[in-house]
Design a protein around this motif. Structure first.
Motif: not given
Length: 293
Positions: A14-18, A201-204, A278-283
């Motif tokens: 779902s994150a990838v689609v968005a 969200l970073d994976t997406a 570059e990942p930006k979301h929480p660990s």
């Protein structure tokens, strides 16, 4: 691009689609149920009814698309037999999708796990695991990467042990589920083994970059946290659920027991340098604070 996505309504999908829709692509999403079809439509994708085992449907989806992202997996870890069945189903699906794309130079992005390398963090240059409970997944993705020599821009995004969002997802979620069921937030062995992790969200973003820019035959690591100690993960889970934190037998984790007990940190240095990711979301440890009793 018009992108055919399997597993498009899951936590990662779902994150990838968005991410794809937000970047100007259109999405054709495999939907195995009415609920999945409605979810795909609500997200802005066009649903294609069918299950991962419907190989003709998979081929039809790939034939209609400018590129394919494969994310679907049964995620049944209840027994060795169930896990083997899930791996076999996915392997057949990857082979069918790949064959449909031969000679087209279209992108084919598959998902796999970061490999385990004794004594150090694994890198993108290391080979995927081809043995063990999920070794079949490694063999299937390696075969897909081999399609680079047959006119497929195949690439693999390797996922860490936990892809998380709002405290849910991945192996950490399995630890949470087992803790709720048993009343103990457990970890195998002494808990010093490390698991890499990344926010969904970073994976997406990385899946989109691989689709758009990755060269044929390449592998990438969706790793934000190189390795959190499992007992630290269990400690957060235990605190959030109000449960004791203890070492438990690796048999607690069924067919995944050997994996849960293994130290398996992973690096994403090459991925960040080459794709500018570059990942930006929480660990993971921060995100687990979202767990509710």
């Amino acid at each position: 691009m018009r992108v055919f996505v399997t597993g498009g309504t899951g936590l990662i999908g779902s994150a990838v689609v968005a991410e794809l829709l937000g970047s100007g692509h259109t999405v054709l999403a495999l939907a195995r149920s009415d609920a999945s079809a409605l979810a795909a439509e609500a997200a802005g994708a066009e649903p294609l009814r069918g299950a991962l085992g419907d190989l003709d449907v998979l081929r039809a989806g790939a034939a209609q698309a400018d590129g394919v992202i494969h994310l679907a997996f049964a995620n049944d870890f209840s027994s060795p037999e169930a896990l083997a069945k899930a791996v076999a189903e996915e392997s057949a699906a990857i082979a069918a999708l790949g064959e449909e794309l031969v000679g087209s130079d279209r992108p084919f992005v598959t998902a796999s796990g970061t490999p385990h390398v004794p004594g150090r963090a694994s890198t993108e240059a290391d080979l995927l695991m081809a043995e063990g409970p999920v070794g079949g997944r490694g063999r299937a993705v390696t075969a897909a990467l081999g399609l680079a020599s047959r006119g497929v821009r195949s690439t693999a995004v390797r996922l860490p042990r936990t892809v998380h969002n709002e405290g849910a997802g991945g192996f950490a979620a399995l630890l949470t589920d087992i803790a709720r069921r048993t009343g103990i937030s457990g970890y195998a062995g002494d808990g010093t083994q490390r698991w890499p992790a990344v926010h969904a969200l970073d994976t997406a973003v990385l899946f989109r970059l691989a689709l758009e820019r990755a060269p044929a035959g390449s592998s990438w690591h969706a790793v934000a946290d190189e390795g959190d100690r499992v007992r630290d993960i269990a400690a957060v889970i235990g605190r959030r659920l109000g449960l004791p934190v203890e070492s438990v037998s690796s048999e607690t984790y069924g067919p995944l027991g050997p994996i849960f007990a293994t130290d398996q940190p992973s690096s994403s240095t090459h991925t960040r340098q080459e794709l500018g990711w570059e990942p930006k979301h929480p660990s993971l440890l921060e995100d687990l604070e979202n767990i509710r009793p």
